[in-house]
Design a protein around this motif. Structure first.
Motif, PDB file in Angstrom:
ATOM      1  N   LEU A  87      88.109  43.268 120.519  1.00 23.96           N
ATOM      2  CA  LEU A  87      88.178  42.408 119.332  1.00 23.96           C
ATOM      3  C   LEU A  87      89.365  42.127 118.599  1.00 23.96           C
ATOM      4  O   LEU A  87      89.388  40.880 118.194  1.00 23.96           O
ATOM      5  N   LYS A  88      90.439  42.756 118.774  1.00 20.09           N
ATOM      6  CA  LYS A  88      91.740  42.453 118.205  1.00 20.09           C
ATOM      7  C   LYS A  88      92.210  41.217 119.224  1.00 20.09           C
ATOM      8  O   LYS A  88      92.825  40.040 118.706  1.00 20.09           O
ATOM      9  N   PHE A  89      92.061  41.135 120.482  1.00 13.48           N
ATOM     10  CA  PHE A  89      92.734  40.166 121.487  1.00 13.48           C
ATOM     11  C   PHE A  89      91.664  38.905 121.166  1.00 13.48           C
ATOM     12  O   PHE A  89      92.436  37.839 120.896  1.00 13.48           O
ATOM     13  N   VAL A  90      90.569  38.924 120.956  1.00 13.90           N
ATOM     14  CA  VAL A  90      89.535  37.836 120.646  1.00 13.90           C
ATOM     15  C   VAL A  90      89.872  37.141 119.732  1.00 13.90           C
ATOM     16  O   VAL A  90      90.125  35.942 119.707  1.00 13.90           O
ATOM     17  N   SER A  91      90.273  37.859 118.454  1.00  7.94           N
ATOM     18  CA  SER A  91      90.623  37.128 117.296  1.00  7.94           C
ATOM     19  C   SER A  91      91.873  36.606 117.482  1.00  7.94           C
ATOM     20  O   SER A  91      92.259  35.646 116.632  1.00  7.94           O
ATOM     21  N   SER A  92      92.697  36.825 118.351  1.00  6.66           N
ATOM     22  CA  SER A  92      94.029  36.275 118.434  1.00  6.66           C
ATOM     23  C   SER A  92      94.122  35.095 119.408  1.00  6.66           C
ATOM     24  O   SER A  92      95.046  34.554 119.506  1.00  6.66           O
ATOM     25  N   VAL A  93      93.156  34.927 120.289  1.00  5.92           N
ATOM     26  CA  VAL A  93      92.893  33.847 121.273  1.00  5.92           C
ATOM     27  C   VAL A  93      92.812  32.290 120.448  1.00  5.92           C
ATOM     28  O   VAL A  93      91.800  32.358 119.552  1.00  5.92           O
ATOM     29  N   LYS A  94      93.629  31.517 120.893  1.00  4.16           N
ATOM     30  CA  LYS A  94      93.368  30.223 120.282  1.00  4.16           C
ATOM     31  C   LYS A  94      93.401  29.190 121.388  1.00  4.16           C
ATOM     32  O   LYS A  94      94.356  29.168 122.461  1.00  4.16           O
ATOM     33  N   PHE A  95      92.681  28.192 121.520  1.00  4.25           N
ATOM     34  CA  PHE A  95      92.314  27.277 122.432  1.00  4.25           C
ATOM     35  C   PHE A  95      92.473  25.691 121.614  1.00  4.25           C
ATOM     36  O   PHE A  95      92.192  25.635 120.606  1.00  4.25           O
ATOM     37  N   PRO A  96      93.205  24.797 122.474  1.00  4.65           N
ATOM     38  CA  PRO A  96      93.091  23.317 121.886  1.00  4.65           C
ATOM     39  C   PRO A  96      91.504  23.074 121.716  1.00  4.65           C
ATOM     40  O   PRO A  96      90.864  23.319 122.558  1.00  4.65           O
ATOM     41  N   ASP A  97      91.393  22.051 120.786  1.00  7.11           N
ATOM     42  CA  ASP A  97      90.073  21.553 120.577  1.00  7.11           C
ATOM     43  C   ASP A  97      89.311  21.171 121.741  1.00  7.11           C
ATOM     44  O   ASP A  97      89.977  20.084 122.442  1.00  7.11           O
ATOM     45  N   GLY A  98      88.203  21.563 121.975  1.00  7.68           N
ATOM     46  CA  GLY A  98      87.526  21.296 123.289  1.00  7.68           C
ATOM     47  C   GLY A  98      88.020  21.933 124.498  1.00  7.68           C
ATOM     48  O   GLY A  98      87.141  21.677 125.640  1.00  7.68           O
ATOM     49  N   TYR A  99      88.967  22.369 124.698  1.00  4.95           N
ATOM     50  CA  TYR A  99      89.355  22.972 125.720  1.00  4.95           C
ATOM     51  C   TYR A  99      88.392  24.062 126.333  1.00  4.95           C
ATOM     52  O   TYR A  99      88.168  24.017 127.527  1.00  4.95           O
ATOM     53  N   ALA A 100      88.225  24.968 125.606  1.00  4.69           N
ATOM     54  CA  ALA A 100      87.307  26.319 125.865  1.00  4.69           C
ATOM     55  C   ALA A 100      85.832  25.888 126.379  1.00  4.69           C
ATOM     56  O   ALA A 100      85.159  26.595 126.738  1.00  4.69           O
ATOM     57  N   SER A 101      85.416  24.750 125.668  1.00  2.79           N
ATOM     58  CA  SER A 101      83.868  24.317 125.851  1.00  2.79           C
ATOM     59  C   SER A 101      83.690  23.040 126.679  1.00  2.79           C
ATOM     60  O   SER A 101      82.625  22.815 126.739  1.00  2.79           O
ATOM     61  N   ASN A 102      84.553  22.536 127.842  1.00  2.84           N
ATOM     62  CA  ASN A 102      84.467  21.755 128.586  1.00  2.84           C
ATOM     63  C   ASN A 102      83.628  22.140 129.801  1.00  2.84           C
ATOM     64  O   ASN A 102      84.274  22.520 130.754  1.00  2.84           O
ATOM     65  N   ILE A 103      82.320  22.208 129.612  1.00  2.00           N
ATOM     66  CA  ILE A 103      81.371  22.767 130.817  1.00  2.00           C
ATOM     67  C   ILE A 103      81.519  21.922 131.954  1.00  2.00           C
ATOM     68  O   ILE A 103      81.358  22.347 133.157  1.00  2.00           O
TER      69      ILE A 103
END
Length: 173
Positions: A87-103
């Protein structure tokens, strides 16, 4: 009813999958099972009993202590220390807008391979119909276009705002 309409067979996009709810349900299932969250996990006593009934995955069968059956933490579930680190790792992850959701960048073959690997790890109860829907997401994204024009986030947000303005919950109109 819809299947009887004359134009139904000519439609390329017969069902508009709500990506917001698909991603939420897949996330809830995956994270709930890995983190062993009560009410969210698919790794239940019934799932373990099903494995024994089917005669598969002996390592996940229930352990019997005298008269009681108990479910040990499965190898794919995290212990409390691992949960905190995750959970600590997940809270620190940051992606550019739209990057992580480009299916669209995910190919159907890749999703099928991931689900196949999940089948080797998780119990059968993990595989709800929503997991199967993931196989169709890339194809639907290519047919329907950008997801942000058809997902439910804006509507859910609006409904949340409208809900705040209701004074008498018995008569919300």
């Amino acid at each position: 009813m819809f299947f009887e309409l004359p134009h139904w067979s000519k439609l390329k996009l017969r069902h508009n999958l709500d990506v917001m709810h698909v991603e939420k349900n897949v996330f809830d299932t995956l994270v709930g099972t890995i983190l062993d969250i009560e009410g969210k996990t698919k790794d239940t006593i019934k799932a373990h009993l099903d494995l024994k009934r089917m005669g598969i995955r002996r390592g996940l069968w229930m352990n019997r202590d005298s008269d009681k059956a108990r479910r040990d933490l499965a190898f794919f579930s995290m212990n409390p220390n691992d949960k905190k680190r995750f959970l600590k790792f997940v809270s620190s992850v940051k992606f550019p807008d739209g990057y992580a959701s480009n299916i669209v960048c995910c190919f159907r073959h890749d999703i099928v391979q991931v689900l196949y690997k999940f089948e080797m790890i998780f119990p059968p109860a993990f595989f709800t119909s929503i997991m199967h829907v993931m196989v169709h997401l890339p194809e639907k994204a290519l047919l329907a276009g950008l997801v942000n024009y058809r997902w439910m986030y804006p509507i859910e947000r609006l409904l949340g705002e409208l809900k705040k303005s209701v004074r008498n919950r018995a008569k919300p109109e």
